[in-house]
Design an enzyme around this catalytic site. Structure first.
Site, PDB file in Angstrom:
ATOM      1  N   ASP A   9     -71.439 123.858  76.268  1.00 18.74           N
ATOM      2  CA  ASP A   9     -70.995 124.442  75.402  1.00 18.74           C
ATOM      3  C   ASP A   9     -69.402 124.278  76.073  1.00 18.74           C
ATOM      4  O   ASP A   9     -69.753 125.045  77.913  1.00 18.74           O
ATOM      5  CB  ASP A   9     -71.584 126.287  75.629  1.00 18.74           C
ATOM      6  CG  ASP A   9     -70.771 127.278  75.272  1.00 18.74           C
ATOM      7  OD1 ASP A   9     -69.846 126.824  74.560  1.00 18.74           O
ATOM      8  OD2 ASP A   9     -70.858 128.507  75.526  1.00 18.74           O
ATOM      9  N   GLU A 147     -72.148 125.604  67.048  1.00 15.31           N
ATOM     10  CA  GLU A 147     -72.594 127.132  68.225  1.00 15.31           C
ATOM     11  C   GLU A 147     -73.651 127.979  67.683  1.00 15.31           C
ATOM     12  O   GLU A 147     -74.251 128.489  68.672  1.00 15.31           O
ATOM     13  CB  GLU A 147     -71.411 127.811  68.306  1.00 15.31           C
ATOM     14  CG  GLU A 147     -70.385 126.211  69.342  1.00 15.31           C
ATOM     15  CD  GLU A 147     -68.836 127.196  69.640  1.00 15.31           C
ATOM     16  OE1 GLU A 147     -68.648 128.359  68.827  1.00 15.31           O
ATOM     17  OE2 GLU A 147     -67.977 126.059  70.218  1.00 15.31           O
ATOM     18  N   ASP A 169     -69.928 136.114  66.464  1.00 16.69           N
ATOM     19  CA  ASP A 169     -70.176 135.491  67.955  1.00 16.69           C
ATOM     20  C   ASP A 169     -67.948 136.288  68.719  1.00 16.69           C
ATOM     21  O   ASP A 169     -67.400 135.242  67.514  1.00 16.69           O
ATOM     22  CB  ASP A 169     -69.939 133.709  67.679  1.00 16.69           C
ATOM     23  CG  ASP A 169     -69.768 133.006  69.723  1.00 16.69           C
ATOM     24  OD1 ASP A 169     -69.031 133.674  70.098  1.00 16.69           O
ATOM     25  OD2 ASP A 169     -69.870 131.868  69.241  1.00 16.69           O
TER      26      ASP A 169
END
Ligand code: AMP
Length: 583
Positions: A9, A147, A169
């Site tokens: 990530d 993501e 998010d």
């Protein structure tokens, strides 16, 4: 053995690297932390530094430290760091090389392949730049995934259920919301929206402003502070913000912060969660507008969404889940670590590409909600036995959470703390698993702050502590086996068995959001005071008993006639007698 593929990530604020091995996904640590700050810099000797070390020097040496390079990915513009100019993908490559090294050290083998995540809104140019960054770092990027897809995978790898999920998010500097559809095992982003200049850094900034206002008021100055003092304030603000995610107050204390007119200045202030939430509410509401837009472009209503998943460190702010729950009518899921689930999903995707059979990550969570009972008042009226959840079901354990409560009447010397397991908003419908009294509170007007903390460990041992904020005086209890205590059937049976115990319980304190009892709720306060007085009859002198009985009669009379002034006067007088009897 097939070659290991790592999952990365590559975040704006922090980056993480994870690996799926022997049926488990692990986010790898560097210096005891799984979050690697996405900072790159040059140290005093001109050597490249990455992560925590670079972050630490950012405020003092901004000219040779780079943050948030992810925002520049896909642009041709070069960025100066010291005397050199770098392309965004070169700077990102430095972070990726660090993550590759962390993985190699942990796994004891060279790593050549990775799955890297990018925001759903990234353009082709931004995705290509990310791929190039991987290549510069010596990694073949076998797949770039979105993501939100990775986050959904980390939660749902095992389920075959078709569903629509909203991924909320909120990171340090960016906010993204995506609607993801899982159908026939395929995970697809169907709409996505956001603001790439909104996040936890803005929340920190609000606290920084509050600290500076406080310093100006206390020390009567209007100058600017040194870079070092500002760096300490920013760090203190971020720490306080994190404390407020689990506690109702955060102390801010920085000794010798700076000098004002030659006099050393120490920062000492207490920040309350309610005040902090007021500061950040406009930001949270902005994210809800974006949620609305994403739903609209997916041509869906909130009621079409099966689950809301929380991703990004800033979703630990309790106001986020509260506002989302108001919008969707159910509790968002937070059983995965919001900082790590994107990297975990990337590692799962990597394992799938390798041909492994992938199972959802196992996390220890509490299957029950634990909380206490308090007086509460909202638009539906007052409730004497309101259940205040402190640790909510599906929260990863170990966990420690605190809430503030307020005494209900003047000179209240003791508070009964009941501990319940269950989901009903009426505590009497839940199962009481313990109780204790905190006695000897100071003589104070109604509204004396009592902080109650629940701490639950992996073995199901629950520690509950109540503390008078003003004096630090505290009382605690430990409940063994809190998690394995009851299943649903036992819970119902236990509820029936002990139902009558609850009749006649006195309220302990008001909830954090209610002010000390106001005139409109005087009768509930009166009930509490009457119950308390009645419980003292046995140990009171006959004279006091007589006085109490006539005051109770006066209270009942005033309630019947609706005479608020008489009610309030009789309640105050009765409280006074209770105070002396308890003293
Ligand atoms: P991310 O970009 O997902 O790594 O999120 C980083 C942001 O999450 C930063 O602004 C952190 O200060 C914030 N954050 C981390 N832990 C917490 C917490 N316990 N409460 C509130 N914000 C947090």
């Amino acid at each position: 053995m097939a070659e290991i593929i790592i999952g990365i990530d590559l975040g704006t604020t922090n980056s993480e690297v994870a690996v799926y091995k022997d049926g488990r996904v692990t986010v790898l640590e560097d210096n005891n932390s799984r979050l690697i700050p996405s900072f790159v810099g040059l140290d005093d000797n001109g050597e490249i530094i990455v992560g925590e070390e670079a972050k630490n020097q950012y405020l003092v040496y901004p000219e040779r430290t780079i943050k948030s390079i992810k925002r520049k990915m896909g642009q041709d513009e070069k960025i100066a760091m010291g005397k050199e100019q770098y392309l965004p993908q070169e700077l990102s490559a430095i972070i990726l090389r660090k993550l590759k090294l962390i993985a190699e050290n942990h796994l004891n083998c060279p790593i050549h392949k990775a799955v890297i995540t990018v925001p759903a809104y990234f353009s082709d140019a931004q995705r290509q730049a990310t791929r190039e960054a991987g290549e510069i770092a010596g990694l073949e990027v076998v797949k770039i995934i979105n993501e939100p897809t990775a986050a959904a995978l980390s939660y749902e790898a095992d389920t075959q259920r078709d569903q629509r999920i909203l991924i909320y998010d909120l990171g340090g500097g960016t906010f993204d919301v995506s609607v993801v559809q899982i159908a026939g095992g395929v995970v697809e982003v169907i709409a996505s929206h956001g603001n790439n200049h909104l996040g936890g850094d803005d929340f920190d900034q609000k606290i920084v402003e509050a600290i500076i206002d406080h310093l100006r008021d206390e020390h009567n100055f209007d100058g600017t502070l040194s870079a070092q003092a500002m760096a300490r304030i920013e760090q203190a603000a971020e720490n306080a913000k994190k404390v407020l995610s689990d506690n109702p107050f955060a102390p801010l204390a920085e000794e010798y912060l700076c000098e004002i007119k030659g006099v050393p200045v120490h920062l000492k202030m207490d920040l309350a969660r309610v005040d902090y939430e007021e500061m950040i509410l406009p930001y949270i509401d902005e994210t809800l507008d974006a949620v609305h837009t994403a739903l609209k472009s997916a041509e869906l209503a909130a009621s079409h969404i099966d689950e809301v998943l929380l991703v990004g460190g800033s979703t630990r702010t309790p106001l986020v889940a509260r506002r989302l729950e108001e919008k969707f009518g159910f509790t968002p899921r937070c059983d995965m670590n919001p900082d790590l689930c994107v990297a975990m999903g990337a590692a799962m995707q990597a394992a799938m590409i390798k041909g492994d059979e992938v199972h959802a990550a196992l996390v220890d969570i509490t299957p029950y909600t634990f909380g206490t009972r308090a007086y509460h008042e909202d638009e539906n009226g007052p409730m004497l036995h309101y259940f205040v959840p402190i640790i909510k079901k599906n929260t990863p354990v170990p966990v420690r959470k605190s809430e503030v409560f307020y005494t209900m009447y003047e000179n209240q010397q003791e508070v009964e703390v009941g501990i319940y397991q269950g989901e009903n908003e009426d505590a009497r419908e839940n199962v009481k698993i313990g109780e204790f009294m905190i006695q000897g509170l100071s003589r104070a007007p109604a509204g004396n702050e009592i902080i109650t903390t629940f701490e639950l460990d992996r073995n199901g041992i629950l520690h509950v502590t109540s503390k008078e904020k003003k004096t630090g005086m505290q009382k605690k209890i430990t409940i063994d086996n809190a998690m394995s205590r009851f299943d649903e059937a036992e819970l119902t049976a236990a509820r029936e068995r002990i139902a009558d115990i609850f009749t006649g319980d006195a309220p302990e304190a008001g909830t954090g959001d209610g002010s000390p009892v106001s005139a409109g709720v005087e009768s509930v306060k009166a009930m509490a005071v009457v119950e308390k007085a009645e419980s003292l009859f046995e140990r009171a002198e006959p004279d006091d008993c007589e006085d109490m009985i006539s005051l109770i009669e006066a209270i009942k009379e005033a309630e019947n006639t609706g005479d608020k002034a008489a009610l309030s006067a009789a309640v105050d007088e009765l409280s006074e007698i209770i105070f002396f009897l308890e003293g």
